[in-house]
Design a protein around this motif. Sequence first.
Motif, PDB file in Angstrom:
ATOM      1  N   ARG A 108       0.327   4.645  -5.076  1.00  0.00           N
ATOM      2  CA  ARG A 108       0.968   3.331  -4.996  1.00  0.00           C
ATOM      3  C   ARG A 108       2.460   3.489  -5.244  1.00  0.00           C
ATOM      4  N   HIS A 119      -2.719   0.781   2.367  1.00  0.00           N
ATOM      5  CA  HIS A 119      -3.436   0.298   1.185  1.00  0.00           C
ATOM      6  C   HIS A 119      -3.204   1.179  -0.042  1.00  0.00           C
ATOM      7  N   ASP A 120      -3.083   0.541  -1.204  1.00  0.00           N
ATOM      8  CA  ASP A 120      -2.987   1.268  -2.466  1.00  0.00           C
ATOM      9  C   ASP A 120      -4.331   1.911  -2.802  1.00  0.00           C
ATOM     10  N   ASP A 203      -5.663  -3.585   8.957  1.00  0.00           N
ATOM     11  CA  ASP A 203      -4.638  -4.297   8.192  1.00  0.00           C
ATOM     12  C   ASP A 203      -3.461  -3.377   7.867  1.00  0.00           C
ATOM     13  N   ASP A 204      -3.783  -2.102   7.506  1.00  0.00           N
ATOM     14  CA  ASP A 204      -2.723  -1.114   7.255  1.00  0.00           C
ATOM     15  C   ASP A 204      -1.869  -0.916   8.502  1.00  0.00           C
TER      16      ASP A 204
END
Length: 277
Positions: A108, A119-120, A203-204
């Motif tokens: 992150r 995404h983290d 989404d990424d």
Amino acid sequence: MHFYRQKKRCVGLLRFIAGACVCTGSGAAWASPVDLSNALPNFFGVGVGSTTEYAGGKERIVGVVPGMRYVTSGGHLFEWYGTYAQYNFGSLTGFQWGPALALRLGRRNVDDPVVSQVHDVSTTLEGGGFVGYEYSHVGNVPYRLRGEVTVVTNAGQVYTGARVSLNTSAWFPLHARVFVGGGLGATWVSGGFNQTYYGVTPDDAQKSGLPVFTPGGGLNQITGWLAGIYQFSTSWYAGAMVYYQRLAGDAADSPIVVQRGTRNQLTYGVGIAYAFR
């Protein structure tokens, strides 16, 4: 700290120093046959090194990691290197086995502006066990050989499946106070592991501009290292190492690696250790 994201590399420096402490034993010259199976000191050390910010990345970071090796009164061996620890219920030499724990820190707030939109990944505790064998040569020129297989999982807390690592090492003396070591290794992972650390979701992709990527499991990386140790007093040791990782399989094909990073990962560092009975 960013540095701890890749514990398998810089904490390896402590393993190298520990291996050298085992080889040197009491520090006596090896002009007569030496039985290294009776020369296992307790050990505490600190390593300082440089590595990449995350596996597959290019940006580099510097950090510090501690470690120790302790032989209990019952003859069992506890080893702790940064975010990894194991307890050996087997012999100090010969067959070895026991539980293993690893703290796998997340990804992150990375420096890469594109990967930072992926995404983290949360920090997670991995648990499992290991089996291995260690050979100690008795003779005028002592050496030690070690092979080990470790299997860990986080029971689906962050990734699904498991991670399996094979590691080998060898230590040889060049002088009564100078030792060199090297090793090779490989890691296999589940599809769930690769999807968490190397996958790019729809989404990424929308946020980062990277293509969608859904990796499977298999060979994740191969590793190799070289190290040197100098004993500068009865109990004190200094060392230096170079550790190489080459990502493989679907991990190497990830857009995170291909477009933003590199599959070749290099770690180097120095360390100091105190050995005691």
